[in-house]
Design an enzyme around this catalytic site. Structure first.
Site, PDB file in Angstrom:
ATOM      1  N   THR A 115       0.836  -1.195   0.000  1.00  0.00           N
ATOM      2  CA  THR A 115       0.000   0.000   0.000  1.00  0.00           C
ATOM      3  C   THR A 115       0.874   1.248   0.000  1.00  0.00           C
ATOM      4  O   THR A 115       2.068   1.202   0.301  1.00  0.00           O
ATOM      5  CB  THR A 115      -0.959   0.022   1.204  1.00  0.00           C
ATOM      6  N   HIS A 116       0.271   2.371  -0.346  1.00  0.00           N
ATOM      7  CA  HIS A 116       1.010   3.617  -0.498  1.00  0.00           C
ATOM      8  C   HIS A 116       1.881   3.939   0.709  1.00  0.00           C
ATOM      9  O   HIS A 116       3.078   4.184   0.577  1.00  0.00           O
ATOM     10  CB  HIS A 116       0.043   4.781  -0.767  1.00  0.00           C
TER      11      HIS A 116
END
Length: 112
Positions: free
Chosen positions: A68-69
């Site tokens: 994820t980011h």
């Protein structure tokens, strides 16, 4: 006395290292008021949150995984990070001193 706030087996260590600092609980990017050395505590991040990573020393999110980011950017910046900490924005109060262990995957409140 230190109090671990994470739920066993729910949190994911995504970027190694340990850091202790002031928790900044941010639910809305427009309301972010971070100072150098703060630990960002939020539900999740996306690319619009990237400018915040230059000031923080650690990251805690309620949702996320290895790719994820927040996890990817934390690794790029060398910031200890733990994601998947259920209820983090509710359990950690803004301004509390916390310890983020991004190697073993847990977060502790250092003072109440």
């Amino acid at each position: 006395m230190n109090v671990a706030i994470s739920v066993p087996s729910a949190e994911i260590a995504v970027s190694g290292g340990t850091v202790e600092g002031r928790a900044r609980v941010v639910l809305d990017l427009a309301q972010a008021d971070l100072e150098p050395g703060d630990v960002l505590v939020t539900t999740h991040t996306d690319p619009s949150w990237s400018p915040l990573f230059v000031a923080i020393t650690g990251l805690v999110t309620e949702v996320g995984g290895l790719m994820t980011h927040g996890a990817v950017v934390a690794r790029e910046y060398g910031l200890p990070a733990v994601v998947g900490v259920e209820g983090a924005t509710r359990l950690i109060r803004d301004g509390q001193r916390i310890r983020v262990n991004g190697t073993d995957g847990y977060v502790e409140v250092v003072n109440g």
